[in-house]
Write an enzyme that holds these catalytic residues in place. Sequence first.
Site, PDB file in Angstrom:
ATOM      1  CB  CYS A   1      -1.542  -0.197   1.238  1.00 14.25           C
ATOM      2  SG  CYS A   1      -0.654  -0.631   2.488  1.00 14.25           S
TER       3      CYS A   1
ATOM      4  CG  HIS B   1      -0.242   4.518   3.963  1.00  8.05           C
ATOM      5  ND1 HIS B   1      -0.924   3.841   4.797  1.00  8.05           N
ATOM      6  CD2 HIS B   1       0.207   3.179   3.604  1.00  8.05           C
ATOM      7  CE1 HIS B   1      -0.297   3.171   5.623  1.00  8.05           C
ATOM      8  NE2 HIS B   1       0.197   2.309   4.696  1.00  8.05           N
TER       9      HIS B   1
END
Length: 356
Positions: free
Chosen positions: A130, A263
């Site tokens: 990710c 993120h």
Amino acid sequence: DKPVLALVGATGAVGTTMINILDSRESVPWSEIRLIASARSAGKVLRVRGEDITVLELKPEVFDGVDIAMFDVPDEVSAEWAPIAASRGAIAVDNSGAFRMDPDVPLVVPEVNPEKVTDRPKGIISNPNCTTLSMMAAMGALHREFDLQALVVASYQAASGAGQPGVDQLYAEIAAVAGKDLGVTGGDVAAALTAAGVPVGSDAGSPFPAPLALNVVPWAGSVKEDGWSSEELKVRNEARKILGIPELKVSATCVRVPVVTTHALSVHATFGREVTVDAARKVLAAQPSIVLRDDPEKGEWPTPSEAVGGDPTWVGRIRQALDFPNTLELFVCGDNLRKGAALNTYEVAETVAAAG
Ligand code: 2RA
């Protein structure tokens, strides 16, 4: 006939996001959706697109008749079961780290290298980590136009990158310090957590090596050679493979921050061709999966709390580096459970289905 889709790991954090994504699609190209999980979760009934589906136990036979099997399970489970799914005739789209750097397994981001889905000698396609994935749509678009040469990246990674235990730990830590006046220094967070019975550090059972509440932790993943973390090496190796630039210079520092999901990455990107901020903005604004949020005078830039829960990658703070030619600074935010995991996996499955 429409293909049969299976979701292995249907009850985990990413699996749950996957079901949300399936629910939110206007239409889906599947004749059947099969949910699969460990024996512990088998038998549960989950609602998908208005239909109750009983979760099946992970066994070789459950892959019979499956065309595409998406895997959202730990590395060792994928390492064992993705080849079994492939041997039963399914194409495995795997979100673990088990096959990402295997030369016979393509690592696919549909905005960047969709053509790779058909080049799958093992019947397995990998989904990137990710952290890497959060910046790939943006970097792929910029690379096509300006010829990317080097990336220096610092990540600001959310707790849910460590799965549901990471989310639970952050909430427990926040609850332990909330409402307390720890003074202008912020006090001794570790002591406050310990006093509240919240584990501190990996040895005590926390998914994080240090307190995350009121803190940032310059570490994600496992220890690799010369002080690098596995996460930092993934950013380097996976970016090179996805972008198809084996010699790309990459240096990353991965940091965990007290954000639940999404993120963020601060990116310093050097290009072989001349690049301007306006030209980069134009390229990024033309990408359907990118939201350009870049007007500092109006206080507009991407933040995790705005990007979370959505499909696009948010990009902003685009600046020409003052002392580095043909180099841009930018800030990127992407929901690590959606585009960073479930959504990209699903988009790869859709791409495979469309390719026939
Ligand atoms: C993390 N990127 O954020 C990892 C999860 N795959 O911990």
